[in-house]
Design a protein around this motif. Structure first.
Motif, mmCIF file in Angstrom:
data_model
loop_
_atom_site.group_PDB
_atom_site.id
_atom_site.type_symbol
_atom_site.label_atom_id
_atom_site.label_comp_id
_atom_site.label_asym_id
_atom_site.label_seq_id
_atom_site.Cartn_x
_atom_site.Cartn_y
_atom_site.Cartn_z
ATOM 1 N N ILE A 20 46.451 39.352 48.001
ATOM 2 C CA ILE A 20 45.867 40.371 47.131
ATOM 3 C C ILE A 20 45.667 41.667 47.898
ATOM 4 O O ILE A 20 46.052 42.753 47.456
ATOM 5 N N TYR A 23 41.011 37.427 41.685
ATOM 6 C CA TYR A 23 42.441 37.708 41.746
ATOM 7 C C TYR A 23 42.916 38.455 40.493
ATOM 8 O O TYR A 23 43.545 39.511 40.574
ATOM 9 N N THR A 24 42.563 37.961 39.331
ATOM 10 C CA THR A 24 42.992 38.664 38.116
ATOM 11 C C THR A 24 42.326 40.035 38.042
ATOM 12 O O THR A 24 42.946 41.029 37.678
ATOM 13 N N PHE A 29 44.005 42.819 39.798
ATOM 14 C CA PHE A 29 45.129 43.441 39.109
ATOM 15 C C PHE A 29 44.653 44.393 38.026
ATOM 16 O O PHE A 29 44.992 45.565 38.008
ATOM 17 N N ALA A 56 45.763 38.093 31.878
ATOM 18 C CA ALA A 56 45.191 37.421 33.045
ATOM 19 C C ALA A 56 43.698 37.166 32.903
ATOM 20 O O ALA A 56 43.200 36.085 33.189
ATOM 21 N N LEU A 69 51.347 42.549 36.288
ATOM 22 C CA LEU A 69 50.555 41.518 36.962
ATOM 23 C C LEU A 69 49.312 41.169 36.142
ATOM 24 O O LEU A 69 48.932 39.995 36.037
ATOM 25 N N SER A 70 48.696 42.170 35.540
ATOM 26 C CA SER A 70 47.528 41.890 34.697
ATOM 27 C C SER A 70 47.914 41.045 33.511
ATOM 28 O O SER A 70 47.122 40.254 33.002
ATOM 29 N N GLY A 122 49.505 37.529 35.395
ATOM 30 C CA GLY A 122 48.874 36.952 36.589
ATOM 31 C C GLY A 122 48.106 35.683 36.298
ATOM 32 O O GLY A 122 47.952 34.822 37.164
ATOM 33 N N LEU A 141 49.353 31.919 36.948
ATOM 34 C CA LEU A 141 49.261 31.229 38.233
ATOM 35 C C LEU A 141 47.820 30.749 38.375
ATOM 36 O O LEU A 141 46.893 31.546 38.565
#
Lengths: 463, 100, 628, 519
Positions: free
Chosen positions: C94, C338-339, C342, C395, C472-473, C476, C479
């Motif tokens: 990240i 993590y989310t 993003f 995400a 990614l947002s 993401g 995952l």
């Protein structure tokens, strides 16, 4: 008593006497004062050397039994006094053009030497008066100053009173012990007899007065200020030294009882505080030095609280360190003309920029008098308080040290004036005073020796 | 009270008188005389003790004291003269310029 | 390799800081700065991928690398050692990934700034410390990074230091963080005293062992958490973060959204060995988290500065993370971290793009209808907004849903109240985010003519990054980080009585997002009067919210002013001047006065001198007499 | 040339410098400065050589010289390096050339005297550190006063006379009681063991009665506490710092204050272990008060120099804590804190001097936005500020962290034994970390940031190469000790252990902390 003993053991005295006579003759013959001065100086140096050799050679003799005896310690004491006299004489040369000062000084020194080796009150009186009477005259020598007569008068009247007290004390001790030997004093200190005690107290007070211990100190500031620089230097160093050395001899092997400790400790303690505090606001340098000398007299008497063996060493070392440093200070004083102006501490302002050498030496002197290491003044103080503490008088030692702290300020004030202020009168560069400069060198050599090798000096004075 | 004691007291009185004279009297000459008085007190006591002890030492000292007294006066007189000349007075209190 | 990852940005800092600041004004210098400033983080990212591959190849056995022994006292070394396990891998990815993107974005954003080189130097410095923070094996290294990122943050917040307010914001950030750090330090001290090590894996192992160490896990947990409240802007130390928006916007994205502020969450997850055994501390973490989330959300509703809204939103989302960590779902906390990295980075960078377009204007009341003018920014912003609001399948939905679920059902402290507040917060989140979206991009234009004339889409270096982050947002969440981390950070068990409630929570979560969307649309989508009328109806509440509950003022009143007052009036005026110097000067004056008095005793009169002597003589005689 | 001889050369080189300045020509000040700088540089080079040669594994005195000096009293010229002083000697020698270089343009009045005083100070400080004989130590300790008195008094600011006299009278008061205690101590040694000696090594075994120990400890501690200074004996420091010329402030903050903490470490605590143990909590309390009080006062100052002066009080509080903790880590931390503070405070005072030379004002309100005006200056200022705050990677962190950790370990043990006072103190001490950041950053913010504003701003130029050199050297040292403290700390470790054994006695051995047990 044989002639050889008399000749050898009193060699310093003989030399002084011979020198004095020669100077007198020369003066009568109308020779230049320079010659007299040189002769006097040579005499004193020779006498000092003789005393030093006697001391170093461990020479001891009872020259006149019961009246006068010589030991390495007395010779060492004489040597110190005579060495101190050398720069004083040199200093006088700048102030006095004629031969009077050397003559009076030689006579007085003769008295000092007698006093130091006196065994009886008879000799002691003889020495003391021979020491003192010329000094009254010395003070009076600064004729151009209006105050010198007043100073001499105060010194004389109180000095005379001291003589009276000493003699009364001696007389009472004589009545108590049947002898005029000075060890009667030591015995009388603890004797359960009112007569003895009164006698001892009188003698002690007489010496307090001579050494300017509170409350017998009052003459000193006036006499110091009113006299000339060399006269003051003489009083502050030589007279004080001779008196204190006589006191050590007087106390001899006396162990002090608790009651006597108070008597011997309290006035000196008050002197330390009194001298140091009063000195703070003095506008006159010599007056300040007088108060400083009052405080130092206190330290010197403190040394008597120590064990018998260490007293002489402590006092002798202290006298040497104190005397030399005071003299260094006197040699560094400005001499721009008007003594009343020169004597003002104000006129020391900016001295560093006018005469850096003088300022630095005066600063060293002040620091040593204040007891800042590694100067000899510190070692001397250390020695005194070490002895006092070793004798178990911890509280007194602490009080004395705190008292010495009080003195720091006024010594620093002098340095402050010299280095951190501009000269108020815009005085011009003064010409180098050759004699004063030479005198300061004469002082600084032993000072350096005492600073670097205090252990060696202490070894010499072990007594 | 035996002779010695009597003389001793007298001597002490003389001494004290002298001392007080120095303290109290204003005239310089009188002050000097008072000093001599003190010394005379000493002399008296010395003589008294010497008499009792039968020792000559005290008497020798007495003579010495005479000399000392004379010498002191010899120095004192010029001083007094100087002072008197400068101020036209013999009052000791007039001479207090040095102080503080 | 781990060393290289950490040191590359440091090299960037040194190169840019020492040399480029001098080269800078000429174009070659600019190229150099850009190349070093962006190239080295990207290189670090690539190395991280490589390291991750190695980790996987090694069956997830942690990699470690010792750099050197910092100090060794009494034979106990404090080693500078790097440690790379699953959690680190996620964090480093990240940090370097989002970090690199933001570096690239900054090229466009900071173009033409007179301190371009300085900016990249600081940014690289930040990255270095952040990597130190996450790579360190021992708490000491973590702490070095921890303080270091604080420094970088301080420098970057106050980047435009000519403005005293911005400089003050940087200072405030540093100092508030320091308060937390003090607690953190104490926690470290306790741990070291008890365990003789600061290596985090060893500490965890020690707490996991039975019998555990002879210290209270709760105490340590709370002390460390104090540090986390500072760094991660939780109650009571959150006050610095909104002010920190004074820095350049990419900085806000990188430091104050994606990475640094999540350090606290990382630390709690990393020290889960302690928190698992510290029920009280965990409860505290959960409640502080959820309350922070709630309060920050309420404030965010009433803010009008685009960045301030996002800042409070960050505080709020961090609260969610702590909520997850507090109920034992450390993996979920990291998942949300993590989310959040993003979508929040995307939002901030989008905001940056807006501000860029608006020539520096940040007040959303002066925006509106920007969607058409800056479409890329709008669309990416919209996606990220939806993600933060928790709309599936973006995400944020996944991570937020898990948080709500564990907050409700975790057997380590899940409770109805937690989930209730969290749900309410989620609703508000959706509301204020869509409010922001509407007021900024949709509705009527409220731009002044000057600004309107200058609105322009940002260059590709910025929009490209926006698009990447938006993607990614969006994806993401697929995952599942908790799953990835589970071997290391096991998820808490589910309360048996609540095991069936997962589906309702999912539904609730989606419903809340939608409700927020609709609410915002209803209020801000139509006429402006509606919002205005509502605002007037609740004017009192609004003033409190706009004033951020006046917490800053409260702190100033309770801590700041008394401290200064006491320092000035008690310590300085009474203590130093009156008591100490007063005494000393008094003594000096006393000595002077005594000297004068003693001098007066020296009257100059001979009679008096003689009298003194007589007194002395009589005293001596009397004393001698008495002691005969 | 043997290393022991080199140490003597290092010690006496300043005296050669004094002789040189006495002979030099006042009309060619640059020659005086240049030669003085060269001499200082040689001294530093030799000291660095000794430092490198210093064997960390040898617990005894290294490069020792022992000559009888006053044999009657057992006083010897006994000098040498050990773990206690090795870093401080290095620090002193390191600051020497910097001080000369830093005064190049600032001192134009009495240049020769100035350099003579710098040399004298250097001599006294080095002597204080290398002396292994109490008499010699005291000699140098007191000698220190003289040049400092002149330095502040001659080249100082407006109220320099007040400041310098206050400084001397304050310090000398402590010294005089220490002198009394010292005499008593040596005398007791003689009466109990029959040995007349001033050597530290002998005095450690004096075996005094607890009652006597308390008094003597109080006297020594008072003297050292004034020098450190510990609140409430600190008020000379702000005045002295404010009025002193840059060189004076640098020396004062850089080395002189450490003489106090060094005194505690080398003498105060180990000579009187029983009394010291009794007083641990009090010393800690005073340390903590110093930390907090100094920081609070730094917060409300308007004079730049006063801020740094009060920060010194605060910083040395950590060193006192570390020493009082009698914990290996804490002691090492204290040593590091001393050195670190020597570097950072010296650096900050240099920087204040540099700005003062340019703008002639020390009033914080006159400044703002210096970062724009003097970017290079500001970078250094920031680095030193951060080091003062104790940011990791700087020496300040190493010192504060270790000192606090050590304190905490001791406090925790006491807590485990049922006494929580120390634990509270340790807790309060940690708040110093916050307060430190508060005042330093508040200062930096008003000084460096905001709109550009400074007296004579139009003529102001950024740092010259000479100034950059000075600051770069300091900053390098700051990072060296921050990043790689292991090597220097290994050289002090055995001394720290010895200290621990002397002071802690049975307790230290019985309560070996977990780390050492693990080993």
């Amino acid at each position: 008593m044989n002639v050889q003993t008399v000749l050898v053991s009193m060699l310093p005295e003989h030399l002084l006497l011979a020198g004095l006579c020669l100077v007198l003759v020369l003066d009568i013959l109308g020779r230049a004062p320079r010659t007299s001065f040189a002769l006097a100086l040579g005499t004193v140096v020779a006498a000092a050397a003789a005393a030093a050799v006697l001391s170093a050679g461990g020479y001891a003799a009872a020259t006149f039994v019961g009246q006068l005896s010589v030991s390495p310690a007395t010779s060492a004491g004489k040597a110190i006094v005579l060495v101190l006299a050398v720069p004083v004489l040199m200093l006088s040369r700048d102030e006095f053009r004629d031969a009077q000062f050397p003559m009076l000084a030689l006579a007085s020194l003769y008295g000092a030497c007698l006093m130091i080796s006196a065994d009886s009150f008879l000799t002691l009186l003889l020495g003391l008066e021979t020491l003192s009477l010329p000094v009254y005259a010395l003070v009076l020598l600064a004729m151009q100053r209006k105050d010198c007569a007043e100073a001499a008068l105060k010194y004389l009247v109180l000095g005379g009173t001291a003589t009276g007290m000493l003699l009364m004390g001696a007389s009472l001790l004589f009545g108590w012990s049947g002898t005029l030997a000075i060890d009667a004093f030591a015995r009388a200190l603890d004797a359960p007899s009112a007569l003895a005690r009164a006698g001892a107290a009188l003698v002690l007070c007489a010496f307090f007065l001579k050494a300017a211990i509170f409350p017998f100190h009052a003459w000193a500031p006036d006499a110091y200020q009113g006299g000339s620089v060399p006269a003051t230097a003489y009083m502050a160093t030589i007279v004080k030294a001779a008196v204190l050395l006589a006191v050590v001899r007087l106390f001899g092997a006396a162990e002090l009882s608790p009651a006597m400790i108070a008597l011997v400790a309290v006035p000196p303690l008050v002197s330390i505080v009194w001298g140091n505090i009063t000195a703070m606001r003095q506008p006159s340098f010599r007056r300040m030095i007088a108060y400083s000398s009052i405080a130092h007299a206190g330290f010197l008497f403190f040394a008597l609280l120590g064990a018998v063996e260490g007293r002489f060493q402590a006092i002798a070392f202290y006298l040497a360190a104190y005397g030399l440093m005071s003299l260094v200070a006197f040699t560094a004083l400005p001499h721009d003309g008007d003594d009343a102006v020169d004597d003002r501490i104000d006129s020391l302002k900016g001295l560093f920029h006018r005469r850096p050498y003088a300022a630095v030496t005066l600063a060293i002197a002040m620091l040593s008098l204040a007891g800042i290491p590694p100067l000899p003044g510190f070692v001397a103080k250390f020695l005194v308080f070490r002895n006092v503490m070793a004798a178990g008088h911890t509280e007194l030692a602490v009080l004395g040290l705190v008292g010495s702290y009080l003195g720091l300020y006024f010594y620093l004030r002098v340095i402050q004036y010299m280095f951190m202020a501009a000269h108020p009168y815009g005085a011009t560069q003064a010409a180098l005073r050759r004699h004063a400069f030479a005198a300061s060198l004469v002082c600084l050599v032993p000072v350096a020796l005492l600073t670097v090798f205090p252990g060696w000096a202490l070894g010499l004075l072990r007594g | 009270m035996d002779k010695t004691h009597a003389l001793l007291y007298l001597a002490l009185a003389l001494f004290a008188l002298g001392l007080c004279g120095v303290i109290i009297r204003r005239n310089l000459l009188v002050m000097l005389m008072s000093m001599e008085l003190m010394l005379n007190g000493v002399n008296l006591s010395l003589v008294a003790f010497a008499d009792r002890m039968g020792s000559a030492e005290g008497a020798v000292l007495v003579f010495l004291i005479f000399v000392v007294a004379a010498a002191e006066i010899a120095i004192a007189i010029p001083i007094v003269l100087l002072l008197a000349k400068s101020r036209r007075t013999l009052d000791a209190d007039a001479f207090a310029d040095l102080r503080g | 390799m781990l060393t290289a990852i950490a040191l590359l940005p440091l090299a960037g800092f040194l190169l840019n800081g020492l040399f480029a600041t001098r080269l800078f004004p000429n174009p070659r210098g600019t190229r150099f700065v850009t190349l070093v400033g962006c190239g080295l983080p990207i290189l670090a990212f690539l190395l991280t991928l490589d390291a991750f591959a190695e980790l996987r190849a090694g069956g997830y056995v942690p990699l470690s690398e010792t750099l050197y022994t910092w100090i060794s006292i009494g034979g106990a070394p404090f080693a500078i050692e790097f440690w790379f396990d699953r959690l680190t891998a996620v964090m480093v990815l990240i940090v370097t990934g989002v970090g690199s993107l933001i570096h690239v974005y900054s090229v466009g954003y900071m173009k033409g700034d007179e301190s371009y080189a300085r900016y990249f130097a600081y940014l690289n410095l930040f990255l270095f410390f952040m990597l130190l923070l996450v790579l360190g094996r021992s708490l000491l290294v973590l702490f070095v990074g921890w303080e270091g990122v604080g420094l970088a943050s301080y420098l970057l917040i106050g980047f435009w230091f000519a403005d005293p307010e911005k400089a003050a914001a940087g200072k405030k950030a540093f100092i508030v963080n320091r308060i937390g750090d003090a607690g953190f330090l104490l926690g470290m001290f306790v741990l070291y005293t008890a365990l003789g090590t600061l290596d985090m894996d060893r500490i965890n192992a020690a707490f996991m062992a039975s019998p555990g160490p002879a210290i209270s896990a709760t105490l340590v947990g709370i002390l460390l958490f104090i540090g986390a409240t500072g760094k991660s802007a939780q109650i009571p130390l959150y006050v610095w973060l909104p002010d920190a928006m004074a820095g350049p916007t990419p900085v806000s994205a990188l430091i104050h959204a994606a990475t640094m502020v999540t350090a606290g969450v990382y630390m709690v997850a990393r020290m889960s060995g302690i928190y698992v055994h510290a029920e009280g501390a965990s409860q505290l973490v959960a409640w502080v988290g959820v309350l922070t989330a709630f309060f920050a959300a309420t404030i965010a509703i009433a803010q009008n500065d685009i960045k301030k809204v996002l800042a409070y939103s960050t505080v709020s989302q961090l609260g969610f993370m702590f909520l997850a960590a507090g109920v034992g779902a450390y993996g979920v906390a990291v998942f949300h971290l993590y989310t959040h990295a993003f979508f929040k980075a995307c939002l901030f960078l989008g905001a940056g793009s807006v501000i860029h377009a608006m020539s520096g204007e940040q007040d959303i009341r002066k925006m509106g209808a920007l969607a058409k003018r800056i479409p890329v920014t709008f669309w990416t912003f919209a996606i990220a907004t939806a993600a933060i609001a928790g709309l599936p399948p973006l995400a944020g939905f996944f991570s937020k849903d898990e948080i709500l679920w564990y907050a409700y059902a975790s057997e380590r402290g899940g409770s109805f109240w937690l989930v209730a507040i969290a749900a309410l917060t989620a609703l508000m989140t959706a509301f204020y985010m869509f409010r922001l979206l509407w007021l900024t991009f949709l509705g009527e234009s409220r731009l002044d003519a000057h600004a309107a004339a200058h609105v322009h889409e940002s260059p590709f270096s910025m929009t490209g990054v926006l698009v990447a982050l938006a993607i990614l947002s969006a994806i993401g969440g697929f995952l599942s980080i908790p799953h990835v981390l589970e071997p290391m950070l096991p998820l808490p068990g589910i309360l048996a009585s609540r095991s069936g409630a997962h589906l309702p929570i999912v539904v609730l979560s989606v419903a809340l997002g939608l409700a927020g969307l609709l609410g915002a649309w209803w209020m801000f989508g139509g006429k402006a009067e509606r919002a205005k009328a509502f605002g007037e109806k609740v004017a009192g509440v609004r003033r409190v919210l706009e004033g951020k509950y006046f917490v800053d003022e409260l702190y100033d009143l309770v801590i700041g002013r008394p401290l200064l007052w006491i320092s000035e009036n008690v310590f300085l005026k009474i203590g130093d001047r009156a008591l100490i110097d007063g005494t000393l000067n008094g003594l000096a004056a006393l000595a002077q006065r005594t000297a004068a008095a003693m001098g007066r005793l020296q009257t100059g009169h001979l009679h008096f001198y003689a009298l003194l002597a007589l007194a002395g003589l009589l005293g001596a005689l009397a004393w001698g007499w008495r002691h005969v | 040339m043997s290393d022991a001889l080199i140490l003597n050369v290092v010690l006496w080189l300043p005296v050669a410098g004094i002789v040189y300045t006495a002979a030099a020509d006042e009309r060619r000040p640059d020659a005086v400065r240049g030669w003085s700088f060269a001499l200082m540089l040689v001294q530093f080079a030799l000291t660095a050589w000794l430092y490198l040669r210093y064997d960390a594994a040898d617990p005894g005195l290294q490069f020792a010289t022992r000559l009888p000096w006053i044999p009657d009293w057992g006083v010897a010229y006994l000098i040498g390096l050990d773990g206690y002083n090795v870093l401080l000697v290095l620090l002193t020698a390191f600051l020497g050339p910097l001080v000369v270089a830093g005064s190049w343009t600032a001192i134009t009045k009495d240049v020769r005297l100035f350099h003579a005083m710098v040399f004298l100070i250097q001599f006294a400080m080095l002597g204080t550190f290398v002396a292994q004989d109490l008499f010699l130590f005291y000699l140098f300790w007191e000698l220190m006063l003289v040049p400092m008195f002149l330095m502040i008094g001659i080249w100082g600011g407006e109220r320099r006379i007040y400041a310098t006299i206050k400084f001397v009278l304050y310090t000398a008061f402590g010294s005089i009681l220490m002198l009394a205690a010292m005499i008593y101590l040596v005398w007791s040694l003689k009466t109990t063991t029959g040995v007349a000696s001033f050597a530290f090594a002998d005095l450690y075994g004096a075996g005094l009665k607890p009652a006597a120990q308390s008094w003597l400890f109080a006297a020594f501690a008072l003297s050292f506490a004034i020098k450190v200074p510990i609140v409430p004996l600190h008020t000379w420091l702000p005045d002295a710092h404010v009025e002193a010329p840059t060189a004076g402030s640098v020396i004062l903050a850089g080395v002189l204050l450490k003489m106090g903490t060094y005194g505690f470490m080398k003498l105060g605590f180990p000579l009187f272990p029983d009394a010291a143990r009794e007083a641990t909590v009090i010393v800690m309390l005073l340390g903590v008060i110093s930390i907090v009080y100094g920081a609070c006062l730094a917060l409300v100052q308007t004079d730049i120099k006063k801020i740094i002066a009060y920060s010194s009080i605060s910083h040395l509080g950590y060193a006192m804590l570390g020493l009082a903790s009698v914990d290996l880590i804490g002691i090492q931390g204290a040593v590091m804190q001393m050195v670190s503070h020597g570097l950072t405070a010296a650096g900050l005072f240099f920087m204040v001097g540099m700005i003062y030379e340019r703008c002639h004002s020390r009033n914080l309100a006159d400044y703002g936005g210096i970062a724009k005006l003097l970017p290079v200056y500001s970078v250094f200022f920031m680095v030193l500020t951060l080091a003062a705050i104790g940011l990791p990677t700087t020496s300040g962190f190493t010192g504060e962290f270790l000192a606090l950790l050590g304190t905490f370990r001791t406090a925790w043990q006491a807590h485990a034994a049922g006494n929580s006072t120390m634990l509270w103190l340790a807790g309060v001490a940690v708040t110093g970390v916050v307060l430190g950041a508060l005042y330093m950053l508040w200062f930096a913010q008003r000084f460096l940031f905001g709109a550009t504003r400074a007296p004579h701003a139009e003529h102001v130029r950024d740092l010259s190469a000479r100034e950059v050199g000075i600051l770069a050297a300091l900053v390098a040292a700051v990072f060296w000790l921050g990043l790689f403290p292991d090597e220097p700390m290994r050289k002090t470790e055995l001394a720290a252990r010895q200290y621990q054994q002397l002071v802690g006695g049975a307790r230290a051995v019985a309560a070996l902390p977990a780390t050492e047990a693990r080993r």
